[in-house]
Design an enzyme around this catalytic site. Sequence first.
Site, short mmCIF file in Angstrom:
data_model
loop_
_atom_site.label_atom_id
_atom_site.label_comp_id
_atom_site.label_asym_id
_atom_site.label_seq_id
_atom_site.Cartn_x
_atom_site.Cartn_y
_atom_site.Cartn_z
N ARG A 2 36.99 45.33 42.53
CA ARG A 2 37.71 46.40 41.83
C ARG A 2 38.29 45.91 40.51
O ARG A 2 38.45 46.70 39.57
CB ARG A 2 38.76 47.01 42.75
CG ARG A 2 38.08 47.88 43.83
CD ARG A 2 38.99 48.25 44.95
NE ARG A 2 40.07 49.14 44.55
CZ ARG A 2 40.92 49.69 45.42
NH1 ARG A 2 40.78 49.46 46.72
NH2 ARG A 2 41.88 50.47 45.00
N VAL A 56 46.33 56.76 48.97
CA VAL A 56 46.20 55.95 47.75
C VAL A 56 46.59 54.51 48.13
O VAL A 56 47.73 54.27 48.51
CB VAL A 56 47.14 56.47 46.64
CG1 VAL A 56 47.08 55.58 45.41
CG2 VAL A 56 46.79 57.91 46.29
N ASP A 57 45.65 53.56 48.05
CA ASP A 57 46.00 52.19 48.46
C ASP A 57 46.73 51.46 47.33
O ASP A 57 46.90 52.00 46.23
CB ASP A 57 44.77 51.43 48.99
CG ASP A 57 43.78 51.04 47.91
OD1 ASP A 57 44.17 50.90 46.73
OD2 ASP A 57 42.60 50.86 48.25
N SER A 58 47.19 50.23 47.63
CA SER A 58 48.09 49.54 46.70
C SER A 58 47.45 49.29 45.34
O SER A 58 48.13 49.32 44.31
CB SER A 58 48.56 48.22 47.31
OG SER A 58 47.45 47.36 47.55
#
Lengths: 314, 79
Positions: free
Chosen positions: A245, B37-39
């Site tokens: 990511r 919503v992840d970190s």
Amino acid sequence: MAGSRIVSLGHYQPSRLVTNDDLAAIVDTNDEWIRDRVGIATRRVADTESVADMATSAAGKALAASGLTAADIDMVVVATCSAIDRCPNTAARVAHRLGIAAPAAMDVNTACSGFSYALATADHAIRAGSSRNAIVIGSEKLSDVTDWTDRSTCVLFGDAAGAAVLTATADGEEPGIGPVVWGSAPDRGDVLKIEGWRPYIYQEGQAVFRWATTALAPLALQACERAGVASTDIAAFVPHQANTRIIDGIVKRLNIPNAVIAKDIVESGNTSAASVPLALSKLVERREVPSGAPVLLFGFGGGLTYAGQVVRCP
Amino acid sequence: MTRDEIIAGLAEILEEVAGVNPDDVAEEKSFTDDLDVDSLSMVEVVVAAEEKFDVKIPDNEVQNLKTVGDAVSYIESNA
């Protein structure tokens, strides 16, 4: 003034494969979480091999593929932040085992950005006339500094080494290693550290993610500019392999539509200073980048440090 | 800028960054528990919000933004 170029590459990974399921058996984690957050499927973990052992294997392969011999090498630079032995340094150990008799031998520690720092240092030495043929290595045994009870970090890292042989370019020949863009953010260094005794890797994931996805793309573009290469001509982008990511976040901010994007992290995890030469060596081995094509390298991480440059694919 | 306008702006960001349905975005919703919503996506939301609302949201503030309402209040008083 003569520049330098990469003649050949080599890499080494330990044989022991550790899957996400293997880690789920020792800490509270699972395959889906790891793939989703960082993109890692497997990593290699060394049993008996040391940082110097892995560095020697990778450098030996690069040297064998270079057409040069040990007698031609006058400089060895090893990027590592996980070598346990302080003295003799890793570079001297590697040189001795490869039969390199009297090289300038030094270790460079800038953690995950180390390979690009070491590559620039060797390139500068060649440009200054202090070296003619150099071996530059990134080698890490992060399993030695991993807290195997900490699920937030132990899933991230792997062990590996990658190496490049450099030689001076002939008069009139285009340099194969572009100007380095390097620096650090020491005021924020504590968000990613390996300190004290016994040291373990500590990181504040959100802060590192934010820095990496916002601060680095303009610096990587600066490396293209200084090399005189349009970003659209970059044939491959090999960033430090910390998190898919992060890689996607940086790529989104670069205009590199024609570049192969290295994602060796999926199979190898984060191998700090070894990640860039490891991923580059694999791309070249699989012939995914044509010889002579411009490749953007960009290392970043612990410290916080960064360094990148455009190189010509060997 | 009204609270509703800030919510609408956040909903746009949440849809783009994390694929959240804008209809699900409301003051009482928790980013992690309700909107999934992840970190790391939260960091992307914060970076996009800084740009959109011309506000600085430092790292140590991010953890205090549990709900959409927390974020709206922070933006309202700091923009």
